[in-house]
Scaffold this motif. Structure first.
Motif, PDB file in Angstrom:
ATOM      1  N   GLU A 160       0.847  -1.196   0.000  1.00 60.37           N
ATOM      2  CA  GLU A 160       0.000   0.000   0.000  1.00 60.37           C
ATOM      3  C   GLU A 160       0.876   1.237   0.000  1.00 60.37           C
ATOM      4  N   LYS A 167      -4.192   1.186  -2.268  1.00 63.44           N
ATOM      5  CA  LYS A 167      -3.927  -0.209  -1.935  1.00 63.44           C
ATOM      6  C   LYS A 167      -3.631  -0.960  -3.240  1.00 63.44           C
ATOM      7  N   GLY A 214       2.658   0.457   5.623  1.00 63.79           N
ATOM      8  CA  GLY A 214       2.288  -0.936   5.828  1.00 63.79           C
ATOM      9  C   GLY A 214       3.399  -1.748   6.454  1.00 63.79           C
TER      10      GLY A 214
END
Length: 182
Positions: free
Chosen positions: A137, A150, A169
């Motif tokens: 992401e 994403k 992330g």
């Protein structure tokens, strides 16, 4: 050197035929003898830079148009053969398709480690950036606004402002970056 002579040979022959010129006519335009031009077209000699300049000036084409290798119809680019042009503390930038004057874009594969931010100053006015996330992401901040992407998301924006790429992330973010120039 053999490959360069081959490229010059092919390019000269192609340009001469496209302009519908005989070797005699080309010789008159360039000041290079007909026999030398024939030898160059057959790849039998290694022409000097001054000879190539005479030919390009006579044909009114760029010097590099005689030197460039023809692009293959299909060009497979294995990721393993790419070398990063920029390797920061937490990111790598791999050039996939370099900029070409007649194409006006370039593409990269970018990898950003978890917890890493990459700051980019604005690009030349009129540059558009297109990003598609393939793994992980990405938080991209453009000016004062944050956009969260994403896997498989894409964003497209005018890239003349500074922007920040951030992987918040827990795994590597991998994305495709296209820079398109006005």
């Amino acid at each position: 050197m053999k490959d360069l002579n081959k490229a010059i040979s092919k390019n000269l022959k192609k340009i001469r035929k496209k302009k519908d010129l005989s070797l005699d006519a080309l010789s008159n335009l360039t000041g290079v003898s007909k026999s030398m031009l024939g030898q160059i077209e057959r790849g039998e000699v290694n022409p000097t830079i001054s000879t190539i300049l005479k030919i390009s000036n006579g044909l009114k084409v760029s010097f590099t148009s005689l030197l460039k290798n023809e692009k293959p119809e299909i060009d497979q680019i294995p990721f393993e053969e790419l070398n990063p042009v920029f390797e920061g503390e937490g990111h790598k930038l791999y050039p996939v398709i370099p900029f070409e004057d007649d194409k006006r874009f370039e593409t990269y594969i970018v990898e950003i480690k978890p917890g890493h931010k990459y700051y980019s100053e604005g690009h030349v006015k009129g540059t558009e950036e297109i990003i598609t996330v393939f793994e992980g992401e990405l938080l991209i901040s453009i000016g004062e606004i944050d956009y969260f992407l994403k896997k498989n998301d894409t964003i497209r924006f005018n890239a003349n402002k500074s922007h920040v790429y951030e992987n918040r992330g827990l795994k590597l973010t991998k994305l495709n970056l296209i820079l398109h120039y006005e």
